[in-house]
Design a protein around this motif. Structure first.
Motif, short mmCIF file in Angstrom:
data_model
loop_
_atom_site.label_atom_id
_atom_site.label_comp_id
_atom_site.label_asym_id
_atom_site.label_seq_id
_atom_site.Cartn_x
_atom_site.Cartn_y
_atom_site.Cartn_z
N CYS A 46 13.57 3.45 0.87
CA CYS A 46 14.77 3.95 1.53
C CYS A 46 14.43 4.22 2.99
CB CYS A 46 15.27 5.22 0.87
SG CYS A 46 16.66 5.93 1.80
N CYS A 74 20.28 4.90 -2.79
CA CYS A 74 19.11 5.77 -2.90
C CYS A 74 19.50 7.00 -3.72
CB CYS A 74 18.68 6.19 -1.50
SG CYS A 74 17.54 7.58 -1.47
N HIS A 79 16.03 5.66 5.17
CA HIS A 79 16.48 6.96 5.63
C HIS A 79 15.56 8.09 5.16
CE1 HIS A 79 19.31 9.99 6.99
NE2 HIS A 79 19.21 10.58 5.80
N CYS A 80 15.05 7.98 3.93
CA CYS A 80 14.27 9.07 3.34
C CYS A 80 12.76 8.92 3.52
CB CYS A 80 14.56 9.19 1.84
SG CYS A 80 16.27 9.61 1.48
N THR A 82 18.50 9.91 -3.54
CA THR A 82 18.51 11.13 -2.74
C THR A 82 19.67 11.14 -1.75
OG1 THR A 82 16.11 11.20 -2.91
CG2 THR A 82 17.12 12.62 -1.24
N CYS A 83 19.82 10.05 -0.94
CA CYS A 83 20.79 10.08 0.16
C CYS A 83 21.98 9.15 -0.05
CB CYS A 83 20.09 9.75 1.48
SG CYS A 83 19.67 8.00 1.64
ZN LIG Z 1 17.42 7.79 0.83
#
Ligand SMILES: [Zn+2]
Length: 208
Positions: free
Chosen positions: A203, A183, A205-206, A185-186
Motif C-alpha cells: 500500500c 487496503c 499510502h501506509c 487499513t486506508c
Molecule cells: Zn493503506
C-alpha cells in the motif's frame, strides 16, 4: 538407527502423514511405511524437491543448509539480530527478507505481508531501517508466520499441509495477490510492482 533424512520441499513438494497408509497421491515420489502404522508420503508435482539420507555419524552435507539464517520463530531471531543483520545493506528490504542466509523460511507471500504490517515500503534500503522499525518488522514477521500456521498455510496452487489439506491463509492476506483491491487499513488500492525480480504487493499510502 541414528541415520538422518533431510527433505527440501522447494516449490511444490509436500510431506503428508497418511494414517491409513493406503492413500496414494498421484504425485507421490517416495513413501515411508511407518513401524507404528500409517505412512509418510513425499509428493512433488514439479520434482524440484530433494531427499537426502545420511548414515549415523556422517556429516549432514546438504547444499545451503549450513548457511541458513535464524528461523523467525526461534529464540535466535530478535529485533537486535534484525537490526545488526540489515546494517550497511543497500539492497531493498524485500530482497533482504527473501535472502535465506539472513532469515530462514520467509517466502514471497509472507515477506509482503510482514512489510505491510510493519508499515515499511518494500523498496526501502535495508540498512535505512531504524531500531524501532526493526522491532516492528521482527514482530510482524513472527505474527504473519504464526497466523499462517494457525490457518494451515497458504494455498494458491499446490501447497498442502502436513495433514494433506489445503491452507486457508490466502483468505486473510492483507496485500499479497490483492492488487487493485482496497487496503484493509486506508481503503486505497493495493499496488503491485517488481522488487528484485519478485512480484511485490504493497500500500503506497501506509508503507514508507
Ligand atoms: Zn493503506
Amino acid at each position: 538407527d541414528g541415520s538422518t533424512v533431510v527433505f527440501h520441499l522447494r516449490m511444490t513438494g509436500s510431506l503428508v502423514y497418511d494414517p491409513s497408509g493406503r492413500q496414494r497421491d498421484a504425485y507421490a515420489r517416495l513413501v515411508f511405511h511407518l513401524a507404528g502404522g500409517g505412512a509418510l508420503v513425499f509428493a512433488d508435482v514439479r520434482t524440484f524437491g530433494c531427499v537426502y539420507g545420511f548414515a549415523a555419524g556422517e556429516e549432514i552435507a546438504v547444499p545451503g543448509l549450513q548457511s541458513l539464517g535464524p528461523e523467525p520463530l526461534s529464540e535466535a531471531f530478535t529485533p537486535a539480530y534484525l537490526a545488526q543483520a540489515v546494517r550497511g545493506r543497500k539492497q531493498p528490504i524485500k530482497s533482504f527478507l527473501l535472502d535465506q542466509r539472513r532469515i530462514a523460511g520467509l517466502g514471497n507471500i509472507y515477506a509482503d505481508e510482514a512489510l505491510f504490517l510493519a508499515g515499511i515500503h518494500p523498496r526501502r534500503e535495508a540498512g535505512s531501517l531504524t531500531q524501532a522499525e526493526c522491532k516492528k518488522l521482527a514482530a510482524a514477521i513472527q505474527r504473519v508466520l504464526r497466523d499462517g500456521l494457525a490457518d494451515g498455510g497458504t494455498t494458491f496452487r499446490n501447497y498442502r499441509n502436513g495433514e494433506g489439506g489445503y491452507g486457508h491463509h490466502q483468505e486473510h492476506l492483507c496485500v499479497y495477490h490483492r492488487a487493485g483491491k482496497p487496503c484493509p487499513t486506508c481503503g486505497r488500492p493495493i499496488e503491485k510492482t517488481t522488487v528484485g525480480g519478485r512480484g511485490t504487493h504493497f500500500c503506497p499510502h501506509c508503507q514508507h
